[in-house]
Design an enzyme around this catalytic site. Structure first.
Site, mmCIF file in Angstrom:
data_model
loop_
_atom_site.group_PDB
_atom_site.id
_atom_site.type_symbol
_atom_site.label_atom_id
_atom_site.label_comp_id
_atom_site.label_asym_id
_atom_site.label_seq_id
_atom_site.Cartn_x
_atom_site.Cartn_y
_atom_site.Cartn_z
ATOM 1 C CD GLU A 279 -34.643 18.970 -22.925
ATOM 2 O OE1 GLU A 279 -34.832 18.923 -21.717
ATOM 3 O OE2 GLU A 279 -33.779 19.705 -23.449
ATOM 4 C CG HIS A 300 -19.406 -8.101 -16.624
ATOM 5 N ND1 HIS A 300 -18.903 -9.351 -16.383
ATOM 6 C CD2 HIS A 300 -18.653 -7.575 -17.630
ATOM 7 C CE1 HIS A 300 -17.880 -9.576 -17.195
ATOM 8 N NE2 HIS A 300 -17.704 -8.507 -17.966
ATOM 9 C CE LYS A 414 -38.128 24.066 -16.244
ATOM 10 N NZ LYS A 414 -37.794 25.006 -17.295
HETATM 11 O O1 PA5 Z 1 -31.986 22.050 -24.123
HETATM 12 C C1 PA5 Z 1 -32.605 22.867 -23.463
HETATM 13 O O2 PA5 Z 1 -33.107 23.883 -23.967
HETATM 14 C C2 PA5 Z 1 -32.754 22.682 -21.970
HETATM 15 O O3 PA5 Z 1 -32.241 21.470 -21.556
HETATM 16 C C3 PA5 Z 1 -32.052 23.818 -21.227
HETATM 17 O O4 PA5 Z 1 -30.710 23.847 -21.591
HETATM 18 C C4 PA5 Z 1 -32.158 23.648 -19.704
HETATM 19 O O5 PA5 Z 1 -33.502 23.534 -19.329
HETATM 20 C C5 PA5 Z 1 -31.523 24.833 -18.991
HETATM 21 O O6 PA5 Z 1 -32.122 26.028 -19.379
HETATM 22 P P1 PA5 Z 1 -31.450 27.427 -19.104
HETATM 23 O O7 PA5 Z 1 -30.166 27.488 -19.829
HETATM 24 O O8 PA5 Z 1 -32.454 28.418 -19.577
HETATM 25 O O9 PA5 Z 1 -31.231 27.528 -17.593
#
Ligand code: PA5
Length: 442
Positions: A279, A300, A414
């Site tokens: 990410e 394996h 989303k």
């Molecule tokens: O690293 C990040 O910012 C994302 O992966 C969030 O943690 C994830 O989308 C969850 O978001 P939130 O804590 O707002 O529900």
């Protein structure tokens, strides 16, 4: 505590190629420390270990209350609000531990089957909830929370249910903050300047870990030690070795990095690492694709590809040198299975030999390896390791020229999902994408 070894990649890469980015890395380090790089408003994780000190006592008290009153504690969250705690609990607890309440993670998928089974499972068990969402609006955890809050209120009544819920969210905004205020839940903050995937050492990770009996003080001390040790701007800094090596491999066409481990309990640490790097780096058409494998199991399966498939990957092995416990292969007088050459030898010794053999074989096959040695994995070492990876990730992002603290790409699915589900405000997009889907299925 951590050592980074590169001897299994020199057949592919010269030291001069690795060193060539040293000045750039030093500049990136300065950007990060001075708060002048992209996304600098999200670099609060650099000093979370200090900032959490005054809050840890309250976190531990809340954890004790939830643990004492529950057979099961539900931890609701997704992405960075899920993976750090899951990784640490798996990595630090014994494999078949029955100590403390059972911890069940939900809100990180949308499986109705899972939810239905869990509701049945909870029928004869007391339970509590720690719901974690920085934004307070993420669909998966929000839906799971609504489901189990309703169950909890039916079971215990609104007042007692409120005592069984702790919310970890933004200090001021978001639907979860509003709900917590209205219902009187105990709350912990996700700091403004810390993004989800860098938040494991905040209440996001520390509360579930304290519920699971993990020594969170030791974990914070480990992170503090890492923050001091990795200040150094030289080749002696293991963060520098890791960042420079993976950067040089990337520019040589090795565009996939595999996190490899030899301990099944590290499976979710690899998941956490994948989220952190995937990410953070995967944007603007750039970044290593991050994958993982658990050896010897995956030798394996994926082992064939790693040895012999497209030559576009390298591995980074997390080598825990001393396991918490160990076992010896028994002697057998008849030796019908021909295994007496292994008798009275420890599993850890056999694993070590499997690792050495694999490192050589994969290197010979054109898949270079970075090795990260850790003496022993306890709470202190894991806190240290979390910081090591976070710092490496942020610096790698800056080296690539991306903002390692945002995730704009996550929004695309989303929006489409909201439109398809008929969320108010998404009507026009809904019409357009329904039309597109119709055309595709004609
Ligand atoms: O690293 C990040 O910012 C994302 O992966 C969030 O943690 C994830 O989308 C969850 O978001 P939130 O804590 O707002 O529900």
């Amino acid at each position: 505590m951590i050592d980074v070894r590169l001897e299994h990649l020199y057949s592919q890469l010269g030291q001069d190629e690795i060193d060539s980015s040293m000045t750039k890395l030093e500049e990136c380090h300065t950007l990060l420390e001075d708060g002048t790089g992209p996304g600098s408003e999200f670099t609060g994780w650099l000093r979370l270990h200090q900032r959490m000190e005054p809050v840890v006592g309250t976190i531990k008290k809340a954890a004790q209350r939830l643990a004492e009153q529950s057979d099961v504690v539900l931890i609701i969250g997704i992405g960075g609000s899920y993976l750090g705690a899951k990784a640490a609990l798996e990595a630090l607890r014994p494999y078949f531990s029955k100590d403390g309440p059972e911890i069940v993670f939900i809100g990180h998928h949308l499986s109705g089957e899972y939810i239905a089974d869990l509701c049945r499972y909870l029928e004869d068990k007391s339970f509590s909830i720690n719901v974690i969402s920085k934004s307070g609006t993420t669909t998966e955890p929000a839906v799971a929370f609504r489901t189990f809050k309703t169950l909890l209120e039916k079971r215990y009544g609104e007042k007692e249910a409120a005592r069984r819920i702790v919310a970890t969210t933004d200090a001021h905004k978001g639907a979860l903050r509003e709900l917590a205020k209205a219902k009187g839940y105990e709350t912990f903050e996700v700091p403004d300047d810390v993004g989800g995937r860098y938040s494991v050492l905040s209440a996001v990770g520390l509360l579930p870990l304290a519920i699971g009996g993990i020594d969170v003080d030791a974990m914070l001390k480990g992170a503090k030690n890492a923050s001091e040790r990795y200040q150094e701007r030289s080749w002696a800094n293991p963060v520098y070795k890791y960042v420079l090596a993976r950067q040089a491999l990337y520019h040589k066409g090795k565009t996939i990095e595999m996190f490899v481990h030899y301990e099944p309990k590290l499976h979710f640490l690899a998941e956490w690492w994948k989220q952190l790097f995937g990410e953070s780096e995967g944007k603007d058409g750039k970044g290593l694709f991050v994958a993982s494998a658990g050896f010897t199991t995956d030798l394996h399966s994926l082992g064939q590809y790693i040895q012999d498939g497209q030559r576009c990957l390298f591995e980074t092995v997390l080598n825990i040198k001393n396991p918490v416990s160990d076992f010896e292969v028994p002697f057998d007088r008849d030796d019908l299975d021909g295994l007496n050459y292994l008798s009275n030898r420890k599993y850890s010794e056999i694993t070590q030999k499997a690792m050495e053999a694999t490192l050589l074989a994969h290197e010979d096959g054109g898949a270079p390896n970075i090795v990260i040695d850790v003496e022993r994995l306890d709470a202190y070492a894991l806190g240290h390791l979390f910081y090591f990876y976070e710092l490496s990730c942020a610096l790698s992002g800056y080296m690539l020229g991306v903002n390692p603290f945002d995730q704009p790409g996550v929004e695309a699915y989303k929006k489409n999902m909201f439109a398809l589900l008929g969320k108010p405000g998404f009507e026009e997009l809904g019409d357009r994408i329904k039309e597109r889907i119709k055309k595709k299925t004609r």
